[in-house]
Design a protein around this motif. Structure first.
Motif, short mmCIF file in Angstrom:
data_model
loop_
_atom_site.label_atom_id
_atom_site.label_comp_id
_atom_site.label_asym_id
_atom_site.label_seq_id
_atom_site.Cartn_x
_atom_site.Cartn_y
_atom_site.Cartn_z
N GLY A 159 0.76 -1.23 0.00
CA GLY A 159 0.00 0.00 0.00
C GLY A 159 0.79 1.29 0.00
N VAL A 160 0.10 2.37 0.35
CA VAL A 160 0.62 3.72 0.22
C VAL A 160 1.77 3.97 1.21
CG1 VAL A 160 0.06 6.19 0.30
CG2 VAL A 160 -1.66 4.54 -0.52
N LEU A 161 2.91 4.33 0.65
CA LEU A 161 4.11 4.61 1.45
C LEU A 161 4.75 5.88 0.90
CD1 LEU A 161 6.02 3.58 3.71
CD2 LEU A 161 7.26 2.32 1.93
N LEU A 175 -14.00 -8.77 4.79
CA LEU A 175 -13.19 -7.64 4.30
C LEU A 175 -13.56 -6.41 5.11
CD1 LEU A 175 -11.23 -6.45 2.15
CD2 LEU A 175 -13.25 -5.95 0.76
N LEU A 176 -12.56 -5.81 5.74
CA LEU A 176 -12.80 -4.68 6.63
C LEU A 176 -12.19 -3.39 6.08
CD1 LEU A 176 -11.84 -6.22 10.12
CD2 LEU A 176 -13.99 -6.44 8.85
N ASN A 177 -12.89 -2.29 6.31
CA ASN A 177 -12.33 -0.96 6.13
C ASN A 177 -11.86 -0.51 7.51
OD1 ASN A 177 -11.68 1.63 5.25
ND2 ASN A 177 -13.74 2.38 5.60
N ILE A 178 -10.59 -0.14 7.61
CA ILE A 178 -10.01 0.21 8.90
C ILE A 178 -9.46 1.63 8.86
CG2 ILE A 178 -8.11 -0.30 10.49
CD1 ILE A 178 -8.48 -3.25 9.77
N LEU A 221 -3.39 -7.48 4.41
CA LEU A 221 -3.45 -6.11 4.91
C LEU A 221 -2.88 -5.17 3.87
CD1 LEU A 221 -4.25 -4.46 7.44
CD2 LEU A 221 -1.92 -4.80 8.28
N HIS A 222 -3.64 -4.11 3.54
CA HIS A 222 -3.24 -3.16 2.50
C HIS A 222 -3.55 -1.74 2.95
CE1 HIS A 222 -2.60 -1.58 -1.56
NE2 HIS A 222 -3.74 -0.92 -1.44
N ALA A 223 -2.53 -0.87 2.94
CA ALA A 223 -2.70 0.54 3.30
C ALA A 223 -3.23 1.28 2.08
CB ALA A 223 -1.36 1.13 3.75
N HIS A 224 -4.53 1.54 2.04
CA HIS A 224 -5.12 2.04 0.80
C HIS A 224 -5.27 3.56 0.76
CE1 HIS A 224 -9.38 3.28 1.58
NE2 HIS A 224 -9.15 2.64 2.70
N VAL A 253 -7.38 -1.62 4.22
CA VAL A 253 -8.34 -2.70 4.05
C VAL A 253 -7.66 -3.97 4.53
CG1 VAL A 253 -9.75 -1.71 2.21
CG2 VAL A 253 -7.65 -2.94 1.63
N ALA A 254 -8.44 -4.83 5.17
CA ALA A 254 -7.89 -6.07 5.71
C ALA A 254 -8.88 -7.20 5.47
CB ALA A 254 -7.62 -5.93 7.21
N ILE A 255 -8.36 -8.38 5.18
CA ILE A 255 -9.18 -9.57 5.16
C ILE A 255 -8.84 -10.38 6.40
CG2 ILE A 255 -9.68 -11.75 3.99
CD1 ILE A 255 -9.43 -10.40 1.38
#
Length: 283
Positions: A128-130, A209-212, A251-254, A156-158
């Motif tokens: 994700g975003v870095l 699938l979660l929005n965190i 896990l992905h930093a979106h 977003v996380a599964i």
């Protein structure tokens, strides 16, 4: 955003007025055009209204997927990338591959004395975003007031299983063992305060699938909180996961939104949910 149906090449020619038709064809050939998050190379690919078309620039070193960095944004002060899972943000090993080393090579193509500076980090297995600074003044300004400047950090996380509560706010105090395992202390104030907000986007029988949204950014915060919620992030064997359907950490930093400390401009960088996340959760 597409406002009327057309072929992809015609759409790009209309929008990219500063590029020749041959240059635009080259973007397609080199897989640098995304439609709704999917790479498209077909010149006459039919576009529909409300689809999103993006141009993706890449820094490539070697042939392995982990060595490809997607540059989301670049100016005189900043570089923002979409880091792939499996790539370190930075490493002390001079011969090791990291986002920091790849980007350093990239900026030095134009200026052999150029430098980049790490501002924040993502775990090796989190994509994700870095963001990196291109000068030390900006790096220090961001790090000195990170909590005050950052307005949104979205992931977003599964996770494994289906959550009984479809949204919630988790607050605890995190500590770390000598073996580098992070955990929540049962005592208020005993450790670093960590606050995680979550909401279920979609679910199957086995996964959610979660929005965190983070209110704090502590080491392994999401992974620890999901484990303690009873729904570990898939692929996260360190924090209790029993399954690994993605063959990576789920896990992905979106999203990253912050106020530029000098320009006082609100900047927002966002990526799509990874395609394998969508496929697993049947989006």
């Amino acid at each position: 955003m597409v406002t009327e149906c057309s072929g992809l090449l015609d759409f790009l020619t209309l929008k990219l007025t500063n590029q020749s038709r041959n240059n635009i064809k080259s973007l397609l050939t080199h897989r640098q055009v995304n439609v709704d998050g999917r790479v498209v190379t077909q010149h006459d690919f039919p576009l529909k209204e409300e689809q999103t078309v993006r141009i993706v620039r890449s820094v490539i070193r070697g042939q392995k997927e982990k060595d490809v960095l997607q540059i989301l944004y670049e100016d005189a002060d900043l570089i923002v990338i979409n880091k792939p899972a499996g790539l370190l943000a930075i490493t002390d090993n001079k011969n090791g591959v990291s986002a920091y080393h790849l980007l350093t090579d990239y900026v030095r193509r134009a200026n052999p004395k150029a430098r980049i500076f790490i501002v924040h980090r993502l775990d090796r297995d989190t994509s994700g975003v870095l963001m990196f600074a291109k000068n030390e003044k900006l790096k220090l300004a961001l790090q000195d007031n990170w909590g005050g400047l950052v307005t949104q950090r979205g992931y977003v996380a599964i996770v494994e299983g289906r959550l009984k509560e479809k949204s919630g706010r988790i607050r605890s105090w995190l500590k770390e063992t000598k073996t580098l395992l992070v955990y929540s202390s049962p005592k208020v104030g005993d450790g670093l305060e960590a606050i995680t907000n979550y909401q279920v986007i979609n679910e199957t029988q086995d996964y959610s699938l979660l929005n965190i949204q983070l209110e704090t950014g502590r080491k392994n915060q999401i992974r620890v909180h999901m484990k303690e919620l009873g729904h570990s992030v898939v692929g996260d064997t360190k924090y209790g996961a029993r399954t690994n359907p993605l063959k990576r950490l789920g896990l992905h930093a979106h999203k990253l939104e912050f106020r530029h400390p000098f320009a006082n401009q609100l900047l927002c960088f966002e990526t799509e949910v990874p395609e394998n996340f969508k496929a697993l959760i049947k989006l």
